[in-house]
Each structure stands twice: as structure tokens, then as C-alpha cells.
Design a protein around this motif. Structure first.
Motif: not given
Length: 322
Positions: A58-68, A91-97, A156-160
Motif C-alpha cells: 500500500a505505501r512503499m510505492p508512494a514513499t519511494y516516489a516521494a524520497v526519489a 528504515a521500515g521495509p528499506g524504501t529510502a535505501s 529519515a522518511s516518514y518517521m519523525v
């Protein structure tokens, strides 16, 4: 510059884990997790492998797009930036990495930090060839950060927003302490997400940080409520993504707020487009944040070269004023 869509290797790894996975169950779990996040519960709602996979779908694609998009903005301002080490906080599932690995071929050392063991397990399953040798430390963010090695790039993505206000300042100070060159913080593109970004921006500038993006200056943000600084990144949705989200259109627009901070000042400041420009027959009108503050740029058609350039401006672009 990297694409907002998940890399082929990551898509394949996700698809492999979706074999025999109930889309209805995934949609139900993803909705429940989203409600918990909205209520301030954070990743503690993700307790099982099913939860983790539903969340990733549900969230990995959108999180990846924002960090990219944020990393692309940093590259646009600092094209010479070639980090060799990454510290991914929350890091969650590693999206930002994954996004950083795509953005910077120079990266050699990846360190991921998170308190959720289930997400860590999924991240290691999805690691692929690029992140195969990544270190994923499990535990409280402040303790892990205190013990971590410094890195050229800290993200730090979507964690603060998952930690309380009293903890944020201490965590931000530690993240900056561990930053050799650049720190990127990404939050939801809501007034509350923007407020968190501005608070951390103010704190870290006082500690010596310089803003690389999105701001074209190191001054106080010129926006006044109810306005807030946020951006939008469109990404494509897979069929499985659409099913889990209950969506009918094959794309999504992820709204986010962010700040990219560097140890060294930025030599040349470009203006930032703060909303989608209005392209008319007579002129292009665009809201800009400039080195001197807010401005409404009006580029007339009669200025042919400037008009042609301004017609291609997009929300979030760094541009030279016409």
C-alpha cells in the motif's frame, strides 16, 4: 535523476511474495494500519508478516516516489554529490535505501535503523543484489543513532511524525551529528508534516546546517498560514496496488514536505516552484520561492525564449527566473 516508480528488481521481489496472498486481506490490513498511523500509532500496528506485506504494497510505492523526488532535488542542486555511505533512520521495509541506491551509484555502505522486527524481516527479504550487504540494526532510534557510524548521506522518511515532540529535537540533533555531508528529512505533505519539517529546519540551521532544497535560502520560511510548503509526485499503480488501495485510476499523487540540509553552503540558489504553474496563451504564471522571498512570476508570451522555458516548469522544480 531517478524514476518515481519502484525499481524492476524491487517490484519482482514484492510480486514473488504476493503469490497466494489474499488481496482482500491485504486491503483490510492496509486500511487498519493506515487508521492507526492517522491516529498517531505509527509502525507498532505492523505485527505480522501479513501486516508488513500489506503495508509495503500500500505505501512503499508512494514513499519511494516521494524520497526519489527529494533526492532528485538534492542532485539538481548538488550534482557533484557522490556519497559512499547511507544511514537510513526509521528504515521500515528499506524504501529510502532503495531510492538512495538508485540515485547514487557511488553508495557502498548501507546502514538501516528501525524498531520494528517484522519490517526488518521484510526489508532483508526484499534486499536484492544492491542492498544485499546492508546492515539492518533493530532497536530504539536514539540508541541506534548514538552507536551508528557517521554517513555521507542520512535519510529519515516518514518517521519523525511517529515520535513525540519532546523526542524529535534530540533525534534531529543526533541525525545531524551523524551526517558527514547531507541530511534529507521527508514528511507527509500536510500542514502538520510541514510544521515538523520547519521546526527541524530551524533547529538544525541553528546548529550550522545549510538548506539545499527546497528552499533557495537559509532565511525564515516566508509562507504564512494557512499556506504551507509541500510538493506532489505522480507514480504509477500496479494492479495489486490498486486492489489494496481500493483505487480505480492507475496512478497516485503523493503529497510530501521535505528539507535537504548540507554541511557546506550552496553556491548558487535557484528559485523553487511552489505550485503547478498556470500556462495561458498570453503568459505563464508561477508561484515561486526565491532567494529574496515569495514572488509571483509572470512570463509573457512575447518573451519567446523565456515563455518556452516557463511552459515546462512543474511544481517542485528549481528554476532560474525568466
Amino acid at each position: 535523476m531517478i524514476s518515481p516508480d519502484l525499481p524492476a528488481e524491487l517490484k519482482a521481489a514484492l510480486d514473488a511474495r504476493l503469490q497466494g496472498f489474499s488481496r482482500n486481506e491485504a486491503a483490510s490490513r492496509a486500511a487498519a494500519i493506515s487508521r492507526t498511523y492517522r491516529d498517531g500509532g505509527g509502525s507498532g500496528a505492523i505485527k505480522s508478516g501479513t501486516d508488513a506485506l500489506a503495508y509495503a504494497l500500500a505505501r512503499m510505492p508512494a514513499t519511494y516516489a516521494a524520497v526519489a523526488a527529494c533526492l532528485n532535488a538534492l542532485i539538481g542542486i548538488r550534482p557533484d554529490f557522490a556519497p559512499t555511505s547511507l544511514l537510513d533512520v526509521g528504515a521500515g521495509p528499506g524504501t529510502a535505501s532503495w531510492a538512495a541506491a538508485q540515485a547514487f551509484s557511488s553508495l557502498q555502505r548501507f546502514t538501516l535503523l528501525d524498531a520494528n522486527a517484522t519490517l526488518r524481516t521484510l526489508a532483508l527479504e526484499l534486499a536484492g543484489t544492491r542492498l544485499r550487504d546492508a546492515r539492518y540494526e533493530l532497536g530504539p532510534a536514539r540508541k541506534l543513532l548514538a552507536d551508528a557510524e557517521r554517513a555521507n548521506l542520512v535519510v529519515a522518511s516518514y518517521m519523525v511524525g511517529e515520535i513525540d515532540e519532546a523526542e524529535r529535537g534530540a533525534l534531529a540533533g543526533l541525525m545531524w551529528e551523524k551526517t558527514r555531508e547531507a541530511l534529507v528529512i521527508v514528511e507527509p505533505g500536510t500542514p502538520a508534516g510541514y510544521a515538523r519539517i520547519i521546526a527541524l529546519r530551524t533547529q538544525l540551521m541553528a546548529a550550522g546546517a545549510h538548506v539545499a532544497a527546497p528552499c533557495p535560502h537559509d532565511e525564515e520560511c516566508p509562507l504564512e498560514a494557512p499556506d504551507w510548503c509541500h510538493f506532489s509526485q505522480r507514480l504509477s499503480r500496479s494492479r495489486a496496488h490498486m486492489q489494496v488501495k481500493g483505487a480505480e485510476v492507475p496512478f497516485e499523487d503523493e503529497r510530501f514536505s521535505y528539507v535537504a540540509l548540507t554541511r557546506t553552503p550552496i553556491a548558487t540558489h535557484l528559485s523553487r516552484v511552489l505550485a503547478q504553474p498556470a500556462v495561458g496563451k498570453a503568459e505563464v504564471t508561477a508561484k515561486l520561492c526565491t532567494p529574496d522571498g515569495l514572488a509571483m512570476a509572470r512570463v509573457p508570451r512575447r518573451a519567446k525564449a523565456d515563455y518556452a522555458r516557463a511552459r515546462h516548469w512543474r511544481w517542485g522544480d528549481a528554476v532560474s527566473e525568466a
